[in-house]
Design a protein around this motif. Structure first.
Motif, PDB file in Angstrom:
ATOM      1  N   UNK A 133      45.161  14.165  36.214  1.00 12.85           N
ATOM      2  CA  UNK A 133      44.529  15.444  35.889  1.00 12.85           C
ATOM      3  C   UNK A 133      44.653  16.473  37.019  1.00 12.85           C
ATOM      4  N   UNK A 134      44.841  16.027  38.259  1.00 12.92           N
ATOM      5  CA  UNK A 134      45.114  16.905  39.415  1.00 12.92           C
ATOM      6  C   UNK A 134      44.242  18.157  39.413  1.00 12.92           C
ATOM      7  N   UNK A 135      44.884  19.344  39.368  1.00 12.42           N
ATOM      8  CA  UNK A 135      44.174  20.628  39.452  1.00 12.42           C
ATOM      9  C   UNK A 135      43.946  21.246  38.079  1.00 12.42           C
ATOM     10  N   UNK A 136      43.630  20.416  37.088  1.00 17.97           N
ATOM     11  CA  UNK A 136      43.512  20.891  35.710  1.00 17.97           C
ATOM     12  C   UNK A 136      42.515  22.038  35.569  1.00 17.97           C
ATOM     13  N   UNK A 137      41.408  21.996  36.313  1.00 19.08           N
ATOM     14  CA  UNK A 137      40.391  23.033  36.175  1.00 19.08           C
ATOM     15  C   UNK A 137      40.913  24.382  36.661  1.00 19.08           C
ATOM     16  N   UNK A 138      41.648  24.388  37.762  1.00 21.25           N
ATOM     17  CA  UNK A 138      42.233  25.633  38.267  1.00 21.25           C
ATOM     18  C   UNK A 138      43.238  26.204  37.279  1.00 21.25           C
ATOM     19  N   UNK A 139      44.062  25.331  36.694  1.00 19.43           N
ATOM     20  CA  UNK A 139      45.050  25.799  35.716  1.00 19.43           C
ATOM     21  C   UNK A 139      44.375  26.356  34.466  1.00 19.43           C
ATOM     22  N   UNK A 140      43.332  25.690  34.021  1.00 15.43           N
ATOM     23  CA  UNK A 140      42.624  26.153  32.829  1.00 15.43           C
ATOM     24  C   UNK A 140      42.063  27.552  33.032  1.00 15.43           C
ATOM     25  N   UNK A 141      41.473  27.781  34.193  1.00 17.05           N
ATOM     26  CA  UNK A 141      40.905  29.100  34.479  1.00 17.05           C
ATOM     27  C   UNK A 141      41.991  30.148  34.670  1.00 17.05           C
ATOM     28  N   UNK A 142      43.065  29.773  35.366  1.00 11.72           N
ATOM     29  CA  UNK A 142      44.119  30.750  35.679  1.00 11.72           C
ATOM     30  C   UNK A 142      44.915  31.156  34.448  1.00 11.72           C
ATOM     31  N   UNK A 143      45.253  30.193  33.588  1.00  7.55           N
ATOM     32  CA  UNK A 143      46.089  30.481  32.416  1.00  7.55           C
ATOM     33  C   UNK A 143      45.277  30.605  31.136  1.00  7.55           C
ATOM     34  N   UNK A 144      43.966  30.391  31.232  1.00  2.13           N
ATOM     35  CA  UNK A 144      43.092  30.451  30.064  1.00  2.13           C
ATOM     36  C   UNK A 144      43.589  29.513  28.966  1.00  2.13           C
ATOM     37  N   UNK A 145      43.901  28.281  29.366  1.00  2.00           N
ATOM     38  CA  UNK A 145      44.394  27.298  28.400  1.00  2.00           C
ATOM     39  C   UNK A 145      43.326  26.233  28.165  1.00  2.00           C
ATOM     40  N   UNK A 146      43.291  25.707  26.961  1.00  2.00           N
ATOM     41  CA  UNK A 146      42.344  24.653  26.605  1.00  2.00           C
ATOM     42  C   UNK A 146      42.890  23.290  27.009  1.00  2.00           C
ATOM     43  N   UNK A 147      42.031  22.489  27.617  1.00  2.00           N
ATOM     44  CA  UNK A 147      42.441  21.151  28.040  1.00  2.00           C
ATOM     45  C   UNK A 147      42.101  20.125  26.957  1.00  2.00           C
ATOM     46  N   UNK A 148      42.998  19.159  26.791  1.00  3.43           N
ATOM     47  CA  UNK A 148      42.830  18.098  25.795  1.00  3.43           C
ATOM     48  C   UNK A 148      42.879  16.763  26.511  1.00  3.43           C
ATOM     49  N   UNK A 149      41.868  15.914  26.284  1.00  7.64           N
ATOM     50  CA  UNK A 149      41.801  14.589  26.894  1.00  7.64           C
ATOM     51  C   UNK A 149      41.003  13.681  25.970  1.00  7.64           C
ATOM     52  N   UNK A 150      41.416  12.431  25.886  1.00  6.88           N
ATOM     53  CA  UNK A 150      40.661  11.500  25.049  1.00  6.88           C
ATOM     54  C   UNK A 150      39.284  11.257  25.652  1.00  6.88           C
ATOM     55  N   UNK A 151      38.282  11.196  24.799  1.00  4.98           N
ATOM     56  CA  UNK A 151      36.910  10.997  25.278  1.00  4.98           C
ATOM     57  C   UNK A 151      36.758   9.677  26.027  1.00  4.98           C
ATOM     58  N   UNK A 152      37.608   8.697  25.708  1.00  4.60           N
ATOM     59  CA  UNK A 152      37.554   7.424  26.404  1.00  4.60           C
ATOM     60  C   UNK A 152      37.960   7.515  27.859  1.00  4.60           C
ATOM     61  N   UNK A 153      38.626   8.596  28.236  1.00  4.73           N
ATOM     62  CA  UNK A 153      38.991   8.821  29.628  1.00  4.73           C
ATOM     63  C   UNK A 153      38.157   9.918  30.261  1.00  4.73           C
TER      64      UNK A 153
END
Length: 403
Positions: free
Chosen positions: A215-235
């Motif tokens: 997942x690395x810097x997923x939060x920074x990318x989400x905010x910068x590109x305004x993209x929705x993140x998808x991840x299985x709830x089990x993870x």
């Protein structure tokens, strides 16, 4: 509230937590790296690169790096902080090789193409372990090449993002250009230069995270590109008492066993077995806290000494099947190594037989490419060749893990 993709409801509930409430004991459970502790502090990339390649991969705050004696003489070299992630060796195999458990320069570049490949590997290195003897501004040109097309003739619109992150143990990430919204598969290290280059290709609507490790810097990318993140709830770890964990506020959480669709061209395949979210009850506090493990053996003794009792587990690894180009984005579920196909069972944290059962699922899919998080790409001439390779691999592994 739930968002429904084709055939499957996806929970959008995102909780925010207060990190200062995390108990001090939780620091004992930080993930170990692939092979050895990483001593480097990753630089931001863009700012450092403007000073040249040598300074682009070093910061005054990190431990001093040492040139490995296994490097040939010349401009490029690998230092002793290499974690043996294999990235440089598949990006520039003519320049880098493996010697005594780390990468090293086996041949200095002798052409402009080889030099560019070496600089691209320098930028992609998750621990900034690749250097040049003197600063070079050529690294600025190499920055412009990312995201890097994988094969414009065979799979146009599919890119390698580069900028691997030590937070994801050096995993690769990808960009899919598609009419229904571009997708980043797993998270690269965040750099503004890469963000601008992705924007020039149309940005990203989604960041699909194959599993909890990459997942690395997923939060920074989400905010910068305004993209929705998808991840299985089990993870996504289970949380209590307002503890903030990095993926807790992922916008789209996959529930159940799938498959799920993201438009007509994308299918998400549940492949449990590699990861689990282990929730434990710590004796020092009144509520359970998640322990994120990379290799159960690594933590076994610590858990026993603390009298920690597992109370729940879930499995959540997911692959993305991109139908137009017959590509499986496999995360850490399956990949190619120097020695053939691998499920990276050394880092399996729940069940190798379960993961092999998940590999069998892939026989039903008509793909010809495997683009993994760790490991090397694999291309098959047709689905029959792919099926033959997978069947042989599963049979071999099952003989090792069944009695």
């Amino acid at each position: 509230m739930a968002l429904r993709l084709t055939g499957q409801a996806i929970n959008l509930t995102g909780l925010r937590y207060q990190p200062d409430l995390l108990p001090p004991s939780s620091s004992r459970f930080s993930k170990p790296p692939l092979t050895r502790p990483i001593k480097a502090i990753q630089s931001g990339g863009d700012e450092a690169a403007s000073a040249g390649a040598a300074s682009a991969v070093a910061t005054p705050t990190r431990a001093p790096s040492l040139r490995r004696p296994h490097n040939v003489d010349g401009e490029f070299f690998v230092d002793t902080r290499c974690i043996d992630c294999d990235t440089c060796r598949w990006m520039a195999p003519q320049i880098f090789t493996r010697v005594e458990g780390m990468s090293a320069v086996s041949k200095q570049p002798t052409s402009s193409e080889e030099r560019l490949n070496a600089l691209q590997a320098l930028l992609a290195c998750p621990t900034s372990s690749i250097h040049t003897e003197k600063p070079t501004r050529d690294v600025l040109e190499a920055q412009k090449t990312f995201p890097l097309p994988i094969d414009d003739n065979k799979i146009p619109g599919i890119y390698h993002c580069g900028y691997h992150s030590e937070k994801s143990y050096g995993a690769a990430s990808y960009l899919i250009i598609r009419p229904d919204g571009n997708i980043i598969v797993d998270s690269p290290r965040f750099t503004e230069k890469l963000a601008r280059n992705i924007e020039a290709l149309g940005g990203a609507n989604y960041m699909f995270l194959t599993h909890m490790d990459d997942v690395a810097d997923h939060e920074k990318w989400s905010k910068r590109l305004n993209c929705q993140r998808i991840l299985h709830s089990g993870d996504v770890p289970v949380h209590f008492h307002s503890v903030r964990v990095d993926t807790a506020d992922v916008e789209i959480k996959l529930e159940g066993n799938g498959p799920w669709s993201l438009g007509e061209d994308v299918e998400l395949i549940h492949v449990p077995g590699h990861t689990e979210d282990l929730v434990v009850s710590l004796p020092l506090i009144s509520a359970p806290y998640p322990v994120d493990m990379r290799g159960i053996l690594y933590y076994y003794l610590t858990l026993k000494l603390m009298n920690v009792t597992p109370v729940h587990n879930k499995q959540g690894s997911v692959c993305l099947f991109y139908k137009p180009h017959k590509i499986l984005f496999a995360g850490d579920h399956l990949g190619m190594t120097e020695f053939g196909l691998s499920i990276f069972e050394t880092y399996n944290r729940i069940s190798v037989p379960m993961q092999l059962d998940s590999v069998k699922k892939l026989l039903k899919l008509n793909f010809q490419w495997i683009l993994p998080g760790h490991g090397r790409r694999a291309e098959y001439k047709d689905s029959q060749e792919k099926d033959s390779a997978l069947e042989s691999f599963v049979q071999q592994k099952c003989s090792q893990y069944t009695t």
